[in-house]
Design a protein around this motif. Structure first.
Motif, PDB file in Angstrom:
ATOM      1  N   ARG A  84      30.357  67.310  10.312  1.00 42.15           N
ATOM      2  CA  ARG A  84      31.700  67.748   9.886  1.00 42.15           C
ATOM      3  C   ARG A  84      31.640  68.386   8.492  1.00 42.15           C
ATOM      4  N   GLY A  85      30.914  67.729   7.604  1.00 46.87           N
ATOM      5  CA  GLY A  85      30.770  68.252   6.245  1.00 46.87           C
ATOM      6  C   GLY A  85      30.101  69.613   6.238  1.00 46.87           C
ATOM      7  N   LEU A  86      29.068  69.765   7.044  1.00 45.12           N
ATOM      8  CA  LEU A  86      28.374  71.053   7.114  1.00 45.12           C
ATOM      9  C   LEU A  86      29.286  72.140   7.676  1.00 45.12           C
ATOM     10  N   ALA A  87      30.094  71.763   8.671  1.00 46.21           N
ATOM     11  CA  ALA A  87      30.996  72.753   9.276  1.00 46.21           C
ATOM     12  C   ALA A  87      32.058  73.208   8.274  1.00 46.21           C
ATOM     13  N   TYR A  88      32.621  72.256   7.553  1.00 43.02           N
ATOM     14  CA  TYR A  88      33.616  72.620   6.527  1.00 43.02           C
ATOM     15  C   TYR A  88      32.977  73.493   5.457  1.00 43.02           C
ATOM     16  N   GLN A  89      31.783  73.135   5.060  1.00 43.65           N
ATOM     17  CA  GLN A  89      31.123  73.902   4.011  1.00 43.65           C
ATOM     18  C   GLN A  89      30.860  75.335   4.475  1.00 43.65           C
ATOM     19  N   ALA A  90      30.516  75.489   5.746  1.00 45.03           N
ATOM     20  CA  ALA A  90      30.195  76.825   6.266  1.00 45.03           C
ATOM     21  C   ALA A  90      31.412  77.748   6.273  1.00 45.03           C
ATOM     22  N   VAL A  91      32.581  77.199   6.535  1.00 43.98           N
ATOM     23  CA  VAL A  91      33.774  78.063   6.624  1.00 43.98           C
ATOM     24  C   VAL A  91      34.543  78.117   5.305  1.00 43.98           C
ATOM     25  N   PHE A  92      34.084  77.399   4.331  1.00 41.23           N
ATOM     26  CA  PHE A  92      34.812  77.337   3.060  1.00 41.23           C
ATOM     27  C   PHE A  92      34.984  78.725   2.441  1.00 41.23           C
ATOM     28  N   ASP A  93      36.164  78.957   1.922  1.00 42.31           N
ATOM     29  CA  ASP A  93      36.479  80.212   1.239  1.00 42.31           C
ATOM     30  C   ASP A  93      36.870  79.885  -0.199  1.00 42.31           C
ATOM     31  N   GLU A  94      36.146  80.417  -1.141  1.00 43.28           N
ATOM     32  CA  GLU A  94      36.393  80.105  -2.554  1.00 43.28           C
ATOM     33  C   GLU A  94      37.854  80.344  -2.952  1.00 43.28           C
ATOM     34  N   ALA A  95      38.455  81.346  -2.351  1.00 43.31           N
ATOM     35  CA  ALA A  95      39.825  81.690  -2.745  1.00 43.31           C
ATOM     36  C   ALA A  95      40.824  80.573  -2.462  1.00 43.31           C
ATOM     37  N   ILE A  96      40.465  79.643  -1.577  1.00 43.32           N
ATOM     38  CA  ILE A  96      41.410  78.585  -1.211  1.00 43.32           C
ATOM     39  C   ILE A  96      41.323  77.390  -2.171  1.00 43.32           C
ATOM     40  N   ALA A  97      40.365  77.407  -3.059  1.00 41.12           N
ATOM     41  CA  ALA A  97      40.163  76.257  -3.951  1.00 41.12           C
ATOM     42  C   ALA A  97      41.438  75.967  -4.746  1.00 41.12           C
ATOM     43  N   PRO A  98      41.911  74.739  -4.684  1.00 32.87           N
ATOM     44  CA  PRO A  98      43.171  74.392  -5.362  1.00 32.87           C
ATOM     45  C   PRO A  98      43.167  74.625  -6.867  1.00 32.87           C
ATOM     46  N   LYS A  99      41.978  74.646  -7.469  1.00 34.94           N
ATOM     47  CA  LYS A  99      41.924  74.827  -8.926  1.00 34.94           C
ATOM     48  C   LYS A  99      42.504  76.166  -9.349  1.00 34.94           C
ATOM     49  N   TYR A 100      42.501  77.146  -8.443  1.00 30.90           N
ATOM     50  CA  TYR A 100      43.055  78.454  -8.815  1.00 30.90           C
ATOM     51  C   TYR A 100      44.580  78.439  -8.869  1.00 30.90           C
ATOM     52  N   ASP A 101      45.147  77.282  -8.527  1.00 26.46           N
ATOM     53  CA  ASP A 101      46.590  77.074  -8.744  1.00 26.46           C
ATOM     54  C   ASP A 101      46.812  75.899  -9.685  1.00 26.46           C
ATOM     55  N   CYS A 102      45.800  75.613 -10.504  1.00 28.58           N
ATOM     56  CA  CYS A 102      45.905  74.555 -11.513  1.00 28.58           C
ATOM     57  C   CYS A 102      46.005  73.146 -10.937  1.00 28.58           C
ATOM     58  N   VAL A 103      45.620  72.948  -9.682  1.00 19.23           N
ATOM     59  CA  VAL A 103      45.511  71.580  -9.186  1.00 19.23           C
ATOM     60  C   VAL A 103      44.342  70.928  -9.922  1.00 19.23           C
ATOM     61  N   PRO A 104      44.556  69.752 -10.501  1.00 15.73           N
ATOM     62  CA  PRO A 104      43.533  69.188 -11.392  1.00 15.73           C
ATOM     63  C   PRO A 104      42.227  68.838 -10.688  1.00 15.73           C
ATOM     64  N   SER A 105      41.193  68.865 -11.457  1.00 15.66           N
ATOM     65  CA  SER A 105      39.894  68.377 -11.029  1.00 15.66           C
ATOM     66  C   SER A 105      39.989  66.862 -10.811  1.00 15.66           C
ATOM     67  N   ALA A 106      39.216  66.358  -9.859  1.00  7.21           N
ATOM     68  CA  ALA A 106      39.256  64.921  -9.543  1.00  7.21           C
ATOM     69  C   ALA A 106      37.839  64.366  -9.470  1.00  7.21           C
ATOM     70  N   SER A 107      37.747  63.071  -9.301  1.00  8.29           N
ATOM     71  CA  SER A 107      36.428  62.423  -9.159  1.00  8.29           C
ATOM     72  C   SER A 107      35.755  62.933  -7.884  1.00  8.29           C
ATOM     73  N   PRO A 108      34.480  63.194  -7.903  1.00  2.00           N
ATOM     74  CA  PRO A 108      33.505  62.918  -8.954  1.00  2.00           C
ATOM     75  C   PRO A 108      33.248  64.094  -9.899  1.00  2.00           C
ATOM     76  N   ALA A 109      34.036  65.172  -9.789  1.00  2.00           N
ATOM     77  CA  ALA A 109      33.786  66.346 -10.640  1.00  2.00           C
ATOM     78  C   ALA A 109      34.346  66.159 -12.044  1.00  2.00           C
ATOM     79  N   LEU A 110      35.512  65.527 -12.125  1.00  2.00           N
ATOM     80  CA  LEU A 110      36.212  65.430 -13.410  1.00  2.00           C
ATOM     81  C   LEU A 110      35.336  64.809 -14.494  1.00  2.00           C
ATOM     82  N   GLN A 111      34.604  63.784 -14.109  1.00  2.00           N
ATOM     83  CA  GLN A 111      33.786  63.069 -15.099  1.00  2.00           C
ATOM     84  C   GLN A 111      32.666  63.944 -15.650  1.00  2.00           C
TER      85      GLN A 111
END
Lengths: 152, 251
Positions: B77-104
């Motif tokens: 499932r993780g591999l499938a999501y990663q394969a179709v992922f589109d950078e433009a959909i990343a919530p950070k581009y609308d200021c949705v905050p970073s969360a664990s484990p990236a925030l740290q």
């Protein structure tokens, strides 16, 4: 007294020349989906705006393109909170400043974005970045110059 | 392990003891050892503003802090999501905050405040505040948030934090690799002092997307004397500005 104050004030700030390279990859996004890191473009023009913000600051540069038309480039920089720790303020770059930027161009056709830019004066000389005493400039330096002024 | 079985839950006695120790510290006394269930724990002093920037550790990226050695093993499932992922959909581009484990691991400053019943983790990045409850409370049943619900306790010379109840996040793994995280995400952090440094080992579990837990260790250094966190105030216009520079993955 006036001279001493002037010298003391001079000592309280340190002008740091800089040729800035500021990849936007710092903590928000990677540059490669947006910018072609195999190419460099050079833009020499005039600053039309400077957005000193988070998650990324932008410098807008109006410059002539190859066809002689004016184009506004958007040069992406780092986050204001990070840049401020290096001495940047929203006044560091002012509208109307002449500037030269060399960096990676944006990938999408018809766009004028740039990242990871080296920013200099149009002739390639460094831009002066002023850093205040409170921002990690040694206080001893201030005291030393002030005492020289007092003795003269 | 069910959440209610977790050793990080239901610790009223430990919290009371921790509170006593912190009060003693606040009054200028020496660190007081407290009894927390079966172990003797001293409350470590983690208070302060901490520098997690580029002078302290390598800046985050596709291979940092997740290197080839600790990169998690994705399930199908993780591999499938990663394969179709589109950078433009990343919530950070609308200021949705970073969360664990990236925030740290974001290269910004962080402040730690220790209160008797909670530890506050305040991040310069995205103006985020995480509350780590030490009073034994349970996570709200159906409340899922960007930062999740964190409980903690002191163990030995360390603070242990366990966070659950995250919302589904299309980039909930990090900012670079296009791997999502689910409501099953569980993040465990262990904070301790190593001389002047603050160190942390983070372990990430999410059986929806990962085959096995993944972990990284990092550190912070004390911020310059008197440094106070700056407001981040993410600007939505500038956050999304560069998206138009990408060649779209989907039309």
């Amino acid at each position: 007294m006036k001279a001493m104050l002037w010298i003391s004030s001079l000592a309280a700030v340190v002008a740091l020349g800089f040729v800035l390279t500021s990849p936007p990859a710092e903590a928000h996004h990677s540059s490669t989906p947006f910018y072609d890191d195999t190419q460099d473009v050079e833009v020499i023009g005039t600053v039309s705006r400077f957005n000193f913000r988070n998650p990324h600051s932008f410098i807008y540069i109006e410059a002539e393109n190859e066809d002689g038309q004016m184009v506004e480039w958007e040069v992406e920089l780092g986050a204001a909170v990070s840049m401020s720790r290096s001495g940047w303020t929203r006044e560091t770059i002012q509208t109307g400043d002449p500037i030269r930027a060399v960096g990676n161009p944006s990938r999408a056709a018809g766009t004028f974005g740039m990242c990871c830019a080296r920013l200099t004066q149009p002739d390639g000389s460094e831009i002066q970045l002023v850093r205040f005493e409170s921002d990690e400039v040694p206080l001893q330096l201030v005291a030393f110059v002030a005492s020289l002024a007092g003795g003269s | 392990m069910r959440e209610t079985d977790s050793p990080l839950h239901s610790r009223p006695l430990a919290c009371l003891a921790a509170s006593v120790a912190l009060l003693a510290l606040a009054m200028g006394g020496a660190p007081v050892e407290v009894t927390a269930q079966t172990a003797v724990a001293a409350v470590p002093d983690l208070v302060g503003v901490w520098d997690g920037g580029g002078r302290v550790r390598r800046i985050n990226g596709p291979n940092m802090p997740w290197t080839p050695d600790n990169f998690p093993v994705l399930n199908e499932r993780g591999l499938a999501y990663q394969a179709v992922f589109d950078e433009a959909i990343a919530p950070k581009y609308d200021c949705v905050p970073s969360a664990s484990p990236a925030l740290q691991y974001d290269p910004y400053f962080m402040e730690v405040v220790q209160w008797p019943d909670r530890v506050l983790l305040r991040y310069e990045k995205d103006d985020q505040l995480r509350t780590v409850w030490l009073d034994g409370r349970e996570p709200p049943l159906n409340e899922y948030t960007v930062q999740g619900f964190a409980v903690g306790r002191y163990e030995g010379d360390a603070l242990l934090v366990e966070t659950t109840h995250f919302v589904f996040d299309i980039t909930g793994f990090d900012d670079y690799n296009g791997i999502p995280s689910s409501q099953l995400k569980r993040v465990t952090e262990r904070y301790w002092r190593e001389g002047e440094e603050l160190r942390m080992t983070l372990t990430l579990e999410d059986s929806m997307f990962l085959r096995e837990p993944a972990s990284y260790t990092t550190r912070w250094l004390p911020a310059p004397e008197g440094y106070r966190l700056n407001p981040y105030e993410c600007d939505a216009e500038d956050a999304r500005r560069a998206v138009k520079y990408m060649i779209p993955k989907y039309r």
